[in-house]
Design a protein around this motif. Structure first.
Motif, PDB file in Angstrom:
ATOM      1  N   MET A  12      -4.632   8.096  -5.825  1.00 22.03           N
ATOM      2  CA  MET A  12      -5.327   6.850  -6.155  1.00 22.03           C
ATOM      3  C   MET A  12      -6.756   7.089  -6.624  1.00 22.03           C
ATOM      4  SD  MET A  12      -3.354   4.343  -6.277  1.00 22.03           S
ATOM      5  CE  MET A  12      -4.588   3.072  -6.551  1.00 22.03           C
ATOM      6  N   CYS A  42     -12.379  -0.121  -0.155  1.00 19.99           N
ATOM      7  CA  CYS A  42     -12.943   0.783  -1.180  1.00 19.99           C
ATOM      8  C   CYS A  42     -12.219   2.114  -1.276  1.00 19.99           C
ATOM      9  CB  CYS A  42     -14.419   1.035  -0.877  1.00 19.99           C
ATOM     10  SG  CYS A  42     -14.679   1.834   0.731  1.00 19.99           S
ATOM     11  N   VAL A  47     -14.678   3.708  -7.345  1.00 18.89           N
ATOM     12  CA  VAL A  47     -15.155   2.452  -7.934  1.00 18.89           C
ATOM     13  C   VAL A  47     -16.523   2.095  -7.346  1.00 18.89           C
ATOM     14  CG1 VAL A  47     -14.694  -0.037  -7.986  1.00 18.89           C
ATOM     15  CG2 VAL A  47     -12.869   1.577  -8.552  1.00 18.89           C
ATOM     16  N   ASP A  65      -9.861   3.259   6.567  1.00 18.25           N
ATOM     17  CA  ASP A  65      -9.423   4.659   6.522  1.00 18.25           C
ATOM     18  C   ASP A  65     -10.662   5.557   6.656  1.00 18.25           C
ATOM     19  OD1 ASP A  65      -8.633   7.214   5.785  1.00 18.25           O
ATOM     20  OD2 ASP A  65      -7.243   6.510   4.239  1.00 18.25           O
ATOM     21  N   ARG A  90     -14.212  -1.021   8.929  1.00 17.04           N
ATOM     22  CA  ARG A  90     -13.806  -2.285   9.552  1.00 17.04           C
ATOM     23  C   ARG A  90     -12.689  -2.892   8.720  1.00 17.04           C
ATOM     24  NH1 ARG A  90     -18.727  -5.308  10.111  1.00 17.04           N
ATOM     25  NH2 ARG A  90     -19.128  -3.534  11.438  1.00 17.04           N
ATOM     26  N   PHE A  93      -9.860  -8.141   7.867  1.00 15.52           N
ATOM     27  CA  PHE A  93      -9.492  -9.287   8.706  1.00 15.52           C
ATOM     28  C   PHE A  93     -10.593  -9.590   9.740  1.00 15.52           C
ATOM     29  CE2 PHE A  93      -5.451  -7.778   7.121  1.00 15.52           C
ATOM     30  CZ  PHE A  93      -4.784  -8.957   6.806  1.00 15.52           C
ATOM     31  N   ILE A 113      -3.817  -7.377   0.612  1.00 21.44           N
ATOM     32  CA  ILE A 113      -3.663  -7.029   2.033  1.00 21.44           C
ATOM     33  C   ILE A 113      -3.923  -8.271   2.898  1.00 21.44           C
ATOM     34  CG2 ILE A 113      -4.643  -5.606   3.913  1.00 21.44           C
ATOM     35  CD1 ILE A 113      -5.246  -3.524   1.544  1.00 21.44           C
TER      36      ILE A 113
HETATM   37  C1  LIG Z   1      -4.705   0.663  -3.089  1.00 25.33           C
HETATM   38  S1  LIG Z   1      -6.071   1.230  -2.161  1.00 25.33           S
HETATM   39  C2  LIG Z   1      -7.415   0.771  -3.223  1.00 25.33           C
HETATM   40  C3  LIG Z   1      -8.641   1.622  -3.027  1.00 25.33           C
HETATM   41  C4  LIG Z   1      -9.808   1.353  -3.981  1.00 25.33           C
HETATM   42  N1  LIG Z   1     -10.221  -0.038  -3.964  1.00 25.33           N
HETATM   43  C5  LIG Z   1      -9.445   1.737  -5.396  1.00 25.33           C
HETATM   44  O1  LIG Z   1      -9.222   0.846  -6.219  1.00 25.33           O
HETATM   45  O2  LIG Z   1      -9.376   2.935  -5.687  1.00 25.33           O
HETATM   46  C6  LIG Z   1      -6.162   0.003  -0.840  1.00 25.33           C
HETATM   47  C7  LIG Z   1      -7.209   0.316   0.200  1.00 25.33           C
HETATM   48  O3  LIG Z   1      -7.222  -0.744   1.169  1.00 25.33           O
HETATM   49  C8  LIG Z   1      -7.463  -0.168   2.432  1.00 25.33           C
HETATM   50  N2  LIG Z   1      -7.028  -1.098   3.494  1.00 25.33           N
HETATM   51  C9  LIG Z   1      -5.770  -1.303   3.975  1.00 25.33           C
HETATM   52  N3  LIG Z   1      -5.787  -2.257   4.933  1.00 25.33           N
HETATM   53  C10 LIG Z   1      -7.091  -2.647   5.062  1.00 25.33           C
HETATM   54  C11 LIG Z   1      -7.763  -3.593   5.897  1.00 25.33           C
HETATM   55  N4  LIG Z   1      -7.096  -4.338   6.778  1.00 25.33           N
HETATM   56  N5  LIG Z   1      -9.095  -3.739   5.779  1.00 25.33           N
HETATM   57  C12 LIG Z   1      -9.800  -2.990   4.873  1.00 25.33           C
HETATM   58  N6  LIG Z   1      -9.223  -2.087   4.045  1.00 25.33           N
HETATM   59  C13 LIG Z   1      -7.886  -1.910   4.138  1.00 25.33           C
HETATM   60  C14 LIG Z   1      -6.681   1.129   2.409  1.00 25.33           C
HETATM   61  O4  LIG Z   1      -7.144   2.030   3.394  1.00 25.33           O
HETATM   62  C15 LIG Z   1      -6.940   1.599   0.975  1.00 25.33           C
HETATM   63  O5  LIG Z   1      -8.082   2.428   0.915  1.00 25.33           O
END
Ligand SMILES: C[S@@+](CC[C@H](N)C(=O)[O-])C[C@H]1O[C@@H](n2cnc3c(N)ncnc32)[C@H](O)[C@@H]1O
Length: 245
Positions: A12, A42, A47, A65, A90, A93, A113
């Motif tokens: 990603m 993020c 980005v 993460d 964090r 949610f 999400i």
């Molecule tokens: C598809 S990736 C996108 C990452 C980044 N925005 C990009 O475009 O390269 C989705 C991200 O959402 C994070 N994520 C998943 N559940 C989450 C939550 N409840 N709160 C915050 N981030 C979350 C994941 O860890 C992951 O890094």
């Protein structure tokens, strides 16, 4: 490392080609002096870093993460930008920033999400009046996709829909759309599924004889194959919005 993480490690990461779309969306915003930006979900923050460079502002990268946030910090330090980027481990949610903290909230591949509508509602109070929300999310490129694709994708992105359906929701949640655009159809194959297929093939040799790992690799290859056959049906879109008051 789990097989899932091993398959997806680094996939990603945003390439220069992908960041071109981030830049295009950013240029749709009016000039803002040293904006405060929240990058929601993020990940490793390619980005986030790009936004700080483009805007000369400051950014907060929020994700759950820890290892991705650590990578963001390493990359920001290497780019000499750590003084302008902070990370927050964090969940989206449980966001507790005070109202109107940010000029811009940016969410690429993340708002599904929490859900598009709920995300728009909860993010709104974080944005200063007339501030901006930019969302990059999966969408149907055409209405009425075949049921094979619909059922597969509804499991991963329950809120997936067409661009006009997203656009119809935006004013109901206190925003106006400034612009929206869809990256070209080959974007996701070049950026994600092509490299995924290559990764799966190389891991098959490493995991020959490991039934659980091979099953995980099969699942990934099926998803890529489903995409390859149906690329004309789904892709992603950027939505550049302004908070209305
Ligand atoms: C598809 S990736 C996108 C990452 C980044 N925005 C990009 O475009 O390269 C989705 C991200 O959402 C994070 N994520 C998943 N559940 C989450 C939550 N409840 N709160 C915050 N981030 C979350 C994941 O860890 C992951 O890094």
């Amino acid at each position: 490392m789990s097989i899932h993480k091993e398959i997806h490690a680094g996939l990603m990461r945003a390439s220069e080609k992908r960041l071109e779309h981030t830049r295009r969306a950013f240029r749709m915003l009016p000039p803002i002096r040293e904006p405060r930006i929240l990058d929601l979900g993020c990940g490793t923050g390619d980005v986030t870093i790009e936004l700080v460079k483009l805007s000369c502002g400051r950014a907060t990268g929020l994700d759950i993460d820890e290892s991705a946030l650590a990578e963001l910090e390493r990359n920001a330090r290497a780019a000499g930008l750590m003084g302008r980027i902070e990370t927050v481990n964090r969940s989206m949610f449980e966001i507790d920033f005070v109202d109107e903290t940010f000029d811009i909230v940016w969410a690429e591949g993340a708002i599904h999400i929490i859900g598009f509508e709920r995300g728009l509602d909860e993010i709104r109070r974080l944005i200063r009046p007339r501030g901006f929300l930019v969302v990059h999310e999966m969408l149907w490129l055409r209405p009425n996709p075949p049921s094979e694709i619909r059922s597969g994708w509804h499991g991963v992105y329950p809120g997936i829909r067409t661009a006009p359906e997203y656009l119809a929701e935006i004013p109901k949640h206190g925003y106006e759309t400034i612009e929206h655009f869809t990256p070209p159809e080959d974007f996701w194959w070049d950026e994600y599924y092509g490299p995924l297929v290559e990764r799966v093939r190389s891991l098959r040799t490493k995991y020959a004889g490991d039934a659980a790992a091979l099953a995980a690799l099969d699942r990934e290859e099926r998803e890529a194959e489903l995409y390859r056959r149906n690329a004309r049906w789904y892709g992603s879109g950027f939505f550049v919005m302004r908070r209305t008051d």
